[in-house]
Write a protein that holds these residues in place. Structure first.
Motif, PDB file in Angstrom:
ATOM      1  N   LEU A  94       0.826  -1.209   0.000  1.00  0.00           N
ATOM      2  CA  LEU A  94       0.000   0.000   0.000  1.00  0.00           C
ATOM      3  C   LEU A  94       0.862   1.262   0.000  1.00  0.00           C
ATOM      4  CD1 LEU A  94      -2.883  -0.932   2.474  1.00  0.00           C
ATOM      5  CD2 LEU A  94      -3.087  -0.479   0.019  1.00  0.00           C
ATOM      6  N   THR A  95       1.870   1.272   0.865  1.00  0.00           N
ATOM      7  CA  THR A  95       2.741   2.449   0.951  1.00  0.00           C
ATOM      8  C   THR A  95       3.463   2.693  -0.366  1.00  0.00           C
ATOM      9  OG1 THR A  95       3.108   2.026   3.299  1.00  0.00           O
ATOM     10  CG2 THR A  95       4.635   3.522   2.217  1.00  0.00           C
ATOM     11  N   THR A  96       3.974   1.632  -0.960  1.00  0.00           N
ATOM     12  CA  THR A  96       4.691   1.768  -2.223  1.00  0.00           C
ATOM     13  C   THR A  96       3.770   2.287  -3.323  1.00  0.00           C
ATOM     14  OG1 THR A  96       6.093  -0.099  -1.590  1.00  0.00           O
ATOM     15  CG2 THR A  96       6.149   0.571  -3.897  1.00  0.00           C
ATOM     16  N   GLY A  97       2.575   1.721  -3.391  1.00  0.00           N
ATOM     17  CA  GLY A  97       1.619   2.145  -4.419  1.00  0.00           C
ATOM     18  C   GLY A  97       1.200   3.585  -4.249  1.00  0.00           C
ATOM     19  N   ILE A  98       0.881   3.981  -3.005  1.00  0.00           N
ATOM     20  CA  ILE A  98       0.444   5.355  -2.751  1.00  0.00           C
ATOM     21  C   ILE A  98       1.572   6.340  -3.008  1.00  0.00           C
ATOM     22  CG2 ILE A  98      -0.333   6.949  -0.943  1.00  0.00           C
ATOM     23  CD1 ILE A  98      -1.808   4.536   0.313  1.00  0.00           C
ATOM     24  N   ALA A  99       2.779   6.002  -2.539  1.00  0.00           N
ATOM     25  CA  ALA A  99       3.923   6.907  -2.724  1.00  0.00           C
ATOM     26  C   ALA A  99       4.231   7.101  -4.197  1.00  0.00           C
ATOM     27  CB  ALA A  99       5.150   6.350  -2.002  1.00  0.00           C
ATOM     28  N   THR A 100       4.110   6.037  -4.980  1.00  0.00           N
ATOM     29  CA  THR A 100       4.368   6.127  -6.424  1.00  0.00           C
ATOM     30  C   THR A 100       3.282   6.924  -7.125  1.00  0.00           C
ATOM     31  OG1 THR A 100       5.513   3.997  -6.379  1.00  0.00           O
ATOM     32  CG2 THR A 100       4.776   4.798  -8.530  1.00  0.00           C
ATOM     33  N   ALA A 101       2.026   6.642  -6.796  1.00  0.00           N
ATOM     34  CA  ALA A 101       0.901   7.297  -7.469  1.00  0.00           C
ATOM     35  C   ALA A 101       0.874   8.797  -7.213  1.00  0.00           C
ATOM     36  CB  ALA A 101      -0.415   6.659  -7.013  1.00  0.00           C
ATOM     37  N   PHE A 102       1.214   9.194  -5.986  1.00  0.00           N
ATOM     38  CA  PHE A 102       1.132  10.612  -5.620  1.00  0.00           C
ATOM     39  C   PHE A 102       2.497  11.295  -5.577  1.00  0.00           C
ATOM     40  CE2 PHE A 102      -2.771   8.771  -3.999  1.00  0.00           C
ATOM     41  CZ  PHE A 102      -3.727   9.697  -4.397  1.00  0.00           C
ATOM     42  N   ALA A 103       3.527  10.585  -6.050  1.00  0.00           N
ATOM     43  CA  ALA A 103       4.889  11.140  -6.110  1.00  0.00           C
ATOM     44  C   ALA A 103       5.304  11.752  -4.777  1.00  0.00           C
ATOM     45  CB  ALA A 103       4.990  12.183  -7.224  1.00  0.00           C
ATOM     46  N   LEU A 104       5.086  10.986  -3.715  1.00  0.00           N
ATOM     47  CA  LEU A 104       5.418  11.489  -2.388  1.00  0.00           C
ATOM     48  C   LEU A 104       6.925  11.629  -2.221  1.00  0.00           C
ATOM     49  CD1 LEU A 104       3.010   9.405  -0.098  1.00  0.00           C
ATOM     50  CD2 LEU A 104       2.655  11.700  -1.037  1.00  0.00           C
ATOM     51  N   LYS A 105       7.323  12.666  -1.505  1.00  0.00           N
ATOM     52  CA  LYS A 105       8.735  12.835  -1.165  1.00  0.00           C
ATOM     53  C   LYS A 105       9.116  11.804  -0.101  1.00  0.00           C
ATOM     54  CE  LYS A 105       8.933  17.759  -2.260  1.00  0.00           C
ATOM     55  NZ  LYS A 105       9.224  19.117  -1.750  1.00  0.00           N
ATOM     56  N   PRO A 106      10.439  11.509   0.037  1.00  0.00           N
ATOM     57  CA  PRO A 106      10.866  10.475   0.997  1.00  0.00           C
ATOM     58  C   PRO A 106      10.337  10.669   2.410  1.00  0.00           C
ATOM     59  CG  PRO A 106      12.687  11.078  -0.425  1.00  0.00           C
ATOM     60  CD  PRO A 106      11.572  12.026  -0.749  1.00  0.00           C
ATOM     61  N   ASP A 107      10.310  11.926   2.904  1.00  0.00           N
ATOM     62  CA  ASP A 107       9.835  12.162   4.267  1.00  0.00           C
ATOM     63  C   ASP A 107       8.365  11.793   4.411  1.00  0.00           C
ATOM     64  OD1 ASP A 107      12.294  12.988   5.019  1.00  0.00           O
ATOM     65  OD2 ASP A 107      11.852  15.134   4.987  1.00  0.00           O
ATOM     66  N   ALA A 108       7.554  12.165   3.403  1.00  0.00           N
ATOM     67  CA  ALA A 108       6.131  11.850   3.456  1.00  0.00           C
ATOM     68  C   ALA A 108       5.904  10.354   3.343  1.00  0.00           C
ATOM     69  CB  ALA A 108       5.388  12.594   2.347  1.00  0.00           C
ATOM     70  N   SER A 109       6.677   9.707   2.470  1.00  0.00           N
ATOM     71  CA  SER A 109       6.574   8.259   2.318  1.00  0.00           C
ATOM     72  C   SER A 109       6.950   7.563   3.618  1.00  0.00           C
ATOM     73  CB  SER A 109       7.483   7.784   1.182  1.00  0.00           C
ATOM     74  OG  SER A 109       7.513   6.386   1.093  1.00  0.00           O
ATOM     75  N   LEU A 110       7.963   8.085   4.305  1.00  0.00           N
ATOM     76  CA  LEU A 110       8.396   7.497   5.567  1.00  0.00           C
ATOM     77  C   LEU A 110       7.324   7.632   6.636  1.00  0.00           C
ATOM     78  CD1 LEU A 110      10.622   6.167   7.206  1.00  0.00           C
ATOM     79  CD2 LEU A 110      11.596   8.431   7.617  1.00  0.00           C
ATOM     80  N   ARG A 111       6.655   8.790   6.679  1.00  0.00           N
ATOM     81  CA  ARG A 111       5.584   8.976   7.661  1.00  0.00           C
ATOM     82  C   ARG A 111       4.425   8.011   7.387  1.00  0.00           C
ATOM     83  NH1 ARG A 111       6.961  14.467   7.010  1.00  0.00           N
ATOM     84  NH2 ARG A 111       5.266  14.782   5.514  1.00  0.00           N
ATOM     85  N   LEU A 112       4.118   7.843   6.096  1.00  0.00           N
ATOM     86  CA  LEU A 112       3.055   6.907   5.736  1.00  0.00           C
ATOM     87  C   LEU A 112       3.448   5.479   6.111  1.00  0.00           C
ATOM     88  CD1 LEU A 112       0.379   6.212   4.336  1.00  0.00           C
ATOM     89  CD2 LEU A 112       1.615   6.169   2.152  1.00  0.00           C
ATOM     90  N   ALA A 113       4.700   5.128   5.850  1.00  0.00           N
ATOM     91  CA  ALA A 113       5.184   3.791   6.204  1.00  0.00           C
ATOM     92  C   ALA A 113       5.088   3.566   7.706  1.00  0.00           C
ATOM     93  CB  ALA A 113       6.623   3.613   5.732  1.00  0.00           C
ATOM     94  N   ASN A 114       5.496   4.563   8.485  1.00  0.00           N
ATOM     95  CA  ASN A 114       5.413   4.445   9.941  1.00  0.00           C
ATOM     96  C   ASN A 114       3.972   4.221  10.398  1.00  0.00           C
ATOM     97  OD1 ASN A 114       7.966   4.636  11.301  1.00  0.00           O
ATOM     98  ND2 ASN A 114       8.170   6.703  10.509  1.00  0.00           N
ATOM     99  N   TYR A 115       3.062   4.977   9.782  1.00  0.00           N
ATOM    100  CA  TYR A 115       1.650   4.853  10.174  1.00  0.00           C
ATOM    101  C   TYR A 115       1.122   3.463   9.853  1.00  0.00           C
ATOM    102  CZ  TYR A 115      -3.396   5.538  10.169  1.00  0.00           C
ATOM    103  OH  TYR A 115      -4.736   5.414  10.408  1.00  0.00           O
ATOM    104  N   LEU A 116       1.393   2.980   8.627  1.00  0.00           N
ATOM    105  CA  LEU A 116       0.892   1.669   8.239  1.00  0.00           C
ATOM    106  C   LEU A 116       1.579   0.551   9.013  1.00  0.00           C
ATOM    107  CD1 LEU A 116       0.473   2.131   4.380  1.00  0.00           C
ATOM    108  CD2 LEU A 116      -1.309   2.054   6.117  1.00  0.00           C
ATOM    109  N   PHE A 117       2.850   0.755   9.338  1.00  0.00           N
ATOM    110  CA  PHE A 117       3.548  -0.242  10.149  1.00  0.00           C
ATOM    111  C   PHE A 117       2.899  -0.354  11.532  1.00  0.00           C
ATOM    112  CE2 PHE A 117       6.067  -1.027   6.867  1.00  0.00           C
ATOM    113  CZ  PHE A 117       7.437  -0.890   6.930  1.00  0.00           C
ATOM    114  N   LEU A 118       2.493   0.775  12.087  1.00  0.00           N
ATOM    115  CA  LEU A 118       1.841   0.756  13.392  1.00  0.00           C
ATOM    116  C   LEU A 118       0.482   0.060  13.323  1.00  0.00           C
ATOM    117  CD1 LEU A 118       2.719   4.347  14.617  1.00  0.00           C
ATOM    118  CD2 LEU A 118       3.430   2.215  15.687  1.00  0.00           C
ATOM    119  N   MET A 119      -0.136   0.129  12.143  1.00  0.00           N
ATOM    120  CA  MET A 119      -1.430  -0.523  11.956  1.00  0.00           C
ATOM    121  C   MET A 119      -1.291  -2.029  11.804  1.00  0.00           C
ATOM    122  SD  MET A 119      -3.748   1.851  12.073  1.00  0.00           S
ATOM    123  CE  MET A 119      -5.180   1.114  11.258  1.00  0.00           C
TER     124      MET A 119
END
Length: 298
Positions: free
Chosen positions: A262-287
């Motif tokens: 999910l994180t990879t797909g969202i980060a690619t689709a929305f061209a997230l910067k590394p910091d934003a991708s990392l925050r998303l990864a942290n959130y999903l990892f906690l889930m």
């Protein structure tokens, strides 16, 4: 070990330690003593240097090796040759140790010149050893022989390794990272990779995404905690992240695999910067249940 980008000042540190020149400002100390207060000859007697370019004189092999310790016995010289994986080569020469090296060692290969430098270091038997890109110009076969000799040379002495190839210094007790003439990081390989700063970026650049993925999987399998492997996320590309997700899935960690996909797909689709991708990864990892527990216990 001392590492950093080209031009960061790695070799300069070695030259300052050997007092090829002195600093214009500040101090360079050894055991708390300013190097300028030490006798120059005594200092250099206690340091052996194996540099990337070995200087040889237009003299015999024996004379070039004995530069390290002119009064060495023949037995000590022979032992140095054996330790440097040079004995068989010397024995195969019609003139043996009396073979001329040629101006700057032109009659020898790069590997042979390096092993003469290593033989000098063995013969000198100094308590401090500096290896400055000691295998940077060698082919794969020569490098294997030289590395084996260096491994033996490094035993039971303080060794400072200056290297571009970071795979060679993973086991160093401490790694000093230089950037633009400044020390920016200090720690072990594992600690510096976990931090995700300059050293980690250099490792990722050299070893590629596959090795970075292996590092990620290793940290996860060791229950290192979400902060460690989440930080290493930014070192990976989408291909290596899917490789990790596949490993997680096959290992039964379905929730983590889905979080990574999910994180990879969202980060690619929305061209997230590394910091934003990392925050998303942290959130999903906690889930993900498999990851939440180690995060909560830290």
């Amino acid at each position: 070990a001392i590492v950093g980008p080209s031009g960061a000042g790695k070799t300069t540190v070695a030259h300052l330690l050997m007092r090829f020149w002195d600093p214009d400002a500040g101090r360079f100390t050894l055991d708390g003593h300013d190097l300028r207060d030490l006798n120059l000859d005594l200092l250099r007697d206690r340091i052996a240097l194996v540099a990337q370019d070995t200087w040889l004189f237009n003299d015999t092999l024996e004379a070039n090796i004995r530069l390290a310790r002119p009064d060495a016995s023949d037995a000590d010289l022979r032992l140095a040759l054996e330790h440097a994986a040079l004995a068989d080569y010397v024995d195969s020469l019609p003139e043996g140790l009396q073979t001329p090296a040629g101006e700057r060692g032109v009659k020898l290969s790069g590997g042979q010149r390096q092993r003469i430098s290593i033989a000098r270091a063995f013969l000198k038997d100094a308590p401090v050893l500096i290896l400055d890109e000691a295998t940077s110009h060698l082919d794969a076969i020569s490098e294997k022989a030289v590395r084996a000799a260096l491994g033996q040379l490094m035993q039971n002495r303080t060794t400072i390794v200056i290297a571009h190839r970071l795979s060679t210094i993973r086991d160093a007790d401490q790694i000093l990272v230089l950037d633009d003439g400044r020390a920016v990081e200090l720690g072990s390989h594992d600690d510096l990779v976990t931090k995700g700063d300059l050293y980690a970026r250099l490792v990722a650049r050299q070893t590629g995404a596959k090795a970075a993925a292996e590092e990620f999987i290793f940290l996860f399998s060791q229950n290192s905690g979400c902060q460690k492997y989440a930080k290493s996320w930014q070192l990976l590309d989408s291909s290596s992240l899917f490789q990790i997700a596949n490993w997680m899935w096959q290992s039964g960690k379905i929730a983590v695999a889905i979080a990574i996909i999910l994180t990879t797909g969202i980060a690619t689709a929305f061209a997230l910067k590394p910091d934003a991708s990392l925050r998303l990864a942290n959130y999903l990892f906690l889930m993900a249940p498999m990851v939440a527990e180690p995060c909560q216990t830290r």
